[in-house]
Design a protein around this motif. Sequence first.
Motif, mmCIF file in Angstrom:
data_model
loop_
_atom_site.group_PDB
_atom_site.id
_atom_site.type_symbol
_atom_site.label_atom_id
_atom_site.label_comp_id
_atom_site.label_asym_id
_atom_site.label_seq_id
_atom_site.Cartn_x
_atom_site.Cartn_y
_atom_site.Cartn_z
ATOM 1 N N UNK A 266 8.273 -38.465 49.927
ATOM 2 C CA UNK A 266 7.750 -37.376 49.823
ATOM 3 C C UNK A 266 5.922 -37.311 49.469
ATOM 4 N N UNK A 267 5.298 -36.171 49.443
ATOM 5 C CA UNK A 267 3.971 -35.933 50.100
ATOM 6 C C UNK A 267 3.545 -34.839 49.308
ATOM 7 N N UNK A 268 2.182 -34.578 49.215
ATOM 8 C CA UNK A 268 1.587 -33.582 48.551
ATOM 9 C C UNK A 268 2.407 -31.866 49.022
ATOM 10 N N UNK A 269 1.569 -32.070 50.592
ATOM 11 C CA UNK A 269 2.825 -30.626 50.543
ATOM 12 C C UNK A 269 3.051 -30.626 52.566
ATOM 13 N N UNK A 270 3.581 -29.533 53.206
ATOM 14 C CA UNK A 270 3.177 -29.759 54.543
ATOM 15 C C UNK A 270 2.459 -30.628 55.391
ATOM 16 N N UNK A 321 13.035 -28.964 44.171
ATOM 17 C CA UNK A 321 13.146 -27.576 45.282
ATOM 18 C C UNK A 321 12.067 -26.757 44.609
ATOM 19 N N UNK A 322 10.991 -27.379 43.567
ATOM 20 C CA UNK A 322 10.149 -26.928 43.889
ATOM 21 C C UNK A 322 8.932 -27.135 44.676
ATOM 22 N N UNK A 323 8.261 -26.567 46.196
ATOM 23 C CA UNK A 323 7.339 -27.459 47.249
ATOM 24 C C UNK A 323 5.857 -28.013 46.345
ATOM 25 N N UNK A 324 5.656 -27.403 45.191
ATOM 26 C CA UNK A 324 4.350 -27.483 44.073
ATOM 27 C C UNK A 324 4.218 -28.706 43.805
ATOM 28 N N UNK A 325 5.481 -29.369 43.722
ATOM 29 C CA UNK A 325 6.218 -30.370 42.820
ATOM 30 C C UNK A 325 5.627 -31.900 43.857
ATOM 31 N N UNK A 326 5.174 -32.052 44.831
ATOM 32 C CA UNK A 326 4.776 -32.988 45.919
ATOM 33 C C UNK A 326 6.154 -33.778 45.807
ATOM 34 N N UNK A 327 7.523 -33.767 45.111
ATOM 35 C CA UNK A 327 8.312 -34.591 45.888
ATOM 36 C C UNK A 327 9.654 -33.656 45.953
ATOM 37 N N UNK A 328 9.475 -32.388 46.893
ATOM 38 C CA UNK A 328 10.727 -31.140 47.797
ATOM 39 C C UNK A 328 10.718 -31.990 48.943
ATOM 40 N N UNK A 329 12.124 -31.460 49.305
ATOM 41 C CA UNK A 329 12.715 -31.598 50.036
ATOM 42 C C UNK A 329 11.773 -31.397 51.176
ATOM 43 N N UNK A 330 10.783 -30.067 51.118
ATOM 44 C CA UNK A 330 10.678 -29.863 52.172
ATOM 45 C C UNK A 330 9.170 -30.925 52.905
ATOM 46 N N UNK A 331 8.551 -31.456 52.031
ATOM 47 C CA UNK A 331 7.455 -32.085 51.858
ATOM 48 C C UNK A 331 7.861 -33.860 52.089
ATOM 49 N N UNK A 332 9.272 -33.736 52.663
ATOM 50 C CA UNK A 332 9.694 -35.368 52.490
ATOM 51 C C UNK A 332 10.234 -35.541 53.736
#
Lengths: 560, 424
Positions: A266-270, A321-332
């Motif tokens: 996972x990464x910090x953002x998109x 579920x929190x994109x700001x967390x750095x480990x969200x599905x969106x950023x993995x």
Amino acid sequence: MKLAEEEYKALEAIVGAEYITREPVILDTYNQVWGNVFFFDEKHSVRPAAVLLPANTAEISEVIKVCNKYGILFKPFSSGFEYLSLSLANTRGILLDLKRMNRILEIDAKNMRAVVEPYVSVYRLQLEAARHGLYTGRIGVGYSAGVIAAECCHHGCQHTMVFTSGYGRNTLGVEWVLPTGEILNMGSGESGGDLFSADGPGFSLRGILRGRTGANGGHGVVTKASVKLYPWYGPPQWEQTRKPGEPPSFGQLERVPDGYRVFVPSFKDLDATLEVSEELCRAEILYAFGIGIIGTAQMQEGNDEEWAMIQQMMQKGNQSFDPASGISVANSVVCVIGGRSAGELEYKEKCLRVITGKYGGSFSEQFNEPGALARAFADIIWSNGVNLRATGDFLPSSSSPDGSPAMLKKLALEEAEVKRRYEESGAFLSMGGGRMVSWRPEEHLSIGAQGISTAQYDPYDPASLAAAREFIDKLFDPRSPFNRYGVPSRGGCLQIEPVTHIHQNWGRLYDNYDVYLRKIKKMLDPNTVADWTAFIPPEYPDYAKDGDYVLPSYGKEEEI
Amino acid sequence: MAYQDYTHDMQRCTRCSYCKWIPYRYIKNTDFMEGCPSVARYLWHAYSASGKFNMAYSLLKDRIEIDETFLDVLYHCHMDGSCDVSCKVQQDLEPLQLMQELRIKCVEEGQLLPVHMLVIEGLRKEDNMMQSPKADRGKWAEGLDVKDLARESAEVVYHAGCRYSYDEELQPIARAGMQILRNTGVDIGIMGVDEACCGGRAYELGYAGELTKYAEHQLETLRTAGVKVLVTPCADCYAAFKVLYDKIGKKPEIEIFHITQYIHRLIEEGKISFTKEIPLTVTYHDPCHLGRLGEPWIHWQGKETRAMGPMIIHDPPKKFRRGTNGVYETPREILKAIPGLRLVEMYRIREYAWCCGAGGGVIDAHPDFAVWTGNERLKEARAVGAEAIVSACGWCKRNFLDAAAASGDNMEVYDIIELVQKAL
Ligand SMILES: Cc1cc2nc3c(=O)[nH]c(=O)nc-3n(C[C@H](O)[C@H](O)[C@H](O)COP(=O)(O)OP(=O)(O)OC[C@H]3O[C@@H](n4cnc5c(N)ncnc54)[C@H](O)[C@@H]3O)c2cc1C
């Protein structure tokens, strides 16, 4: 506009009375597909005049000759999951259900290829090829979808394209019944050899056959195809199991098979995720790769169970579920590597860790525990069951031109931002409010990638449907600030009638590709009998315009 | 419910075609990946569950009428529920319930199959689905020293069901089942000539009124007899008493057992133990009505609502019947307990088992199709190296025997009761 008795009898004489129908009860089961409401305002597209179940190439050729004689439209299909496969321009059209042509004719392990008939599904070929240590790429649509539909006729983009390629580049020789009824063997088949190559000594017509997004039935019928296979490092057979009392959706692999390793960093953002994706793909170490859809979670029984699980996770402050967390599905991203030896796997893993480390990647326990990795592996490798359960429909706002990663990134990020606004309004399914895209890179990203921002909407909720149309129109409007490069497509084809405005608006901006498409179509199909609703219309409809811009026109005309 | 109540489901069927196959996770052999006999045999999409959603939606939209083709498609279906299980791996839809409602609608509108009319006429006159005289109902038990609950009382009633009662080849099995239980000291009796049909098969044909009528009759009879437990060797009857009565609000107040469950209990209590070896490789065929269709009914009342934007959820949460809680392990455990017997599994088992072919009125109206489906199963049994196929339902055994006879297959066909009796 039904068929005259003489016309029907002519078709019946070819396939036999048992394999042709004009019964309204049966015909009306051949025009109801997901996505239809988006285009036609209704679940029913045009009712065919007849449906046929031909047994072989000779019958298909004869049927098409009859179509030419009487001016009847025809369209073939395999499993018929794609809305395009059943759409017809008018009620004087027939459908060819290719279910009876269902044989795997050959698995040529030495030359890594298989020869199949149209109703052989991707998943069936995956199962059979594995016995020979081989693999065919993974189509997202699930286990009914046909190999030929994917490789030769429709979109064909795959989660494993980074390794197995896609979009028709796996097509070798094919046997093709042209819209005139003539039978053409492309490539080596033309000289009487088998279908091992599409590129000679006979004609190499792969570009003509399907191009980027497929002719979608607009070019006749592919009755046999030889397709490339790739190395399979897993076992010849596998089993997905569950504990007693668990529902069928819980079946899963015990662990990632030997020969493969799976990582979900996972990464910090998109933005960072897209950047690292580019480098990962270019390193030529991956077997499968996906962003955003990581498949690590247990598939729940139904929406209510899914929702209960999400609520529970949210209450626990679960970061996925929190994109700001750095480990969200969106950023993995899910990365699969494979190899014949431990050394090969070691090397690939080392590369992967160096690259992900460079971009600050972290490997969360939730996404990287053995069960999660096994689930992610099964999800990305096998053509498994897709799930339109959440809202009933989806829109892959596909930005899939060949092109530079920079351009893909730009489009993906902008699309995701637009989509996010619809999610916020409640029109689309929202998973935590972050921007999310999915990328399926081709050949180590050396050619391009399909970038999609999938919007899940409800076609039976007027507000949600209106938002979906607005969203797509916005994305595909060449006047929009996206400054899109390349012809946009939705799941391969937003050119489906009644929205051919996509061709109209884009053709002139893009080398008049539509004019050439039409010329090719005319040459192959002089009597315009191969249904064109998902390809190119013989003439553009007279749709309303806003200046130069041709406006979309949803709905259909039908007399039954 | 009426078929219109499934409009949501008709709209949401995506045409993924998963209803045609067993769930992909469990496909092991590509020769045995199909789940729905109807579409596998007749090919047209209409014959699949998805096709039924489509037909229903077209009917609702006045695009089609119930005509001969409609009936032909609707009744060339075993109502076995394989499609329902496969669909529900990905979806929250109810294909089987929709098909049931379509059949009920046909019957209500007088759109009937002549063969089924005869069967129902027989039922109304003689209280059985076998078109046989009511007076012969208890004949299978002749010579058995067994309590007649019309006159005596017992804790357990043994409900043989129409098939076991009248099918001469199966009557010995009904007797054996009775003897096994009685010999272990179970206080058991039968209704004899007064035993009536459960109404389950009539319901599957679309005759909803018959189910209500027989459910009411059964509840009354059981109450009068004062029994605490009902045991049946028939999977169809089991599903009627256990599931369908509950579905229509007539849940019996007594315990309902399929005979395998009762035998299993007796084994666990040490009252049954196997002493004889049966050196045979068998495969177990899950009867639909004991397996996925034997899953208890789940009542739900509430409304559809939305989460995370347009995600479709229910308030209160709705538990769908996905076949998970059918009876699968119990018969297998019995077979595994028999010395010398080797159990091999087929490729399509438990929730996603292939039907025997007898269900949904097909054995009456379309016997050729019933035999075809049965033969597909025999091929599968052979493919896994079985010498015999074992089931736990008289309808399955009947149809496998017919199928084997038609194709000349010499696969041995057993009812699980026969093996239990042999092993004692
Ligand atoms: C949820 C979902 C996810 C999807 N994901 C993907 C994805 O990841 N990648 C992707 O590429 N697509 C995807 N699709 C689109 C499409 O459904 C698939 O590409 C799939 O290949 C369709 O297979 P099918 O056998 O159902 O094809 P069909 O629907 O039968 O046919 C597809 C098209 O090909 C034509 N065709 C089929 N067979 C022949 C033939 N023998 N000769 C000539 N023309 C023929 C048909 O006319 C039709 O236009 C997705 C669709 C859905 C609903």
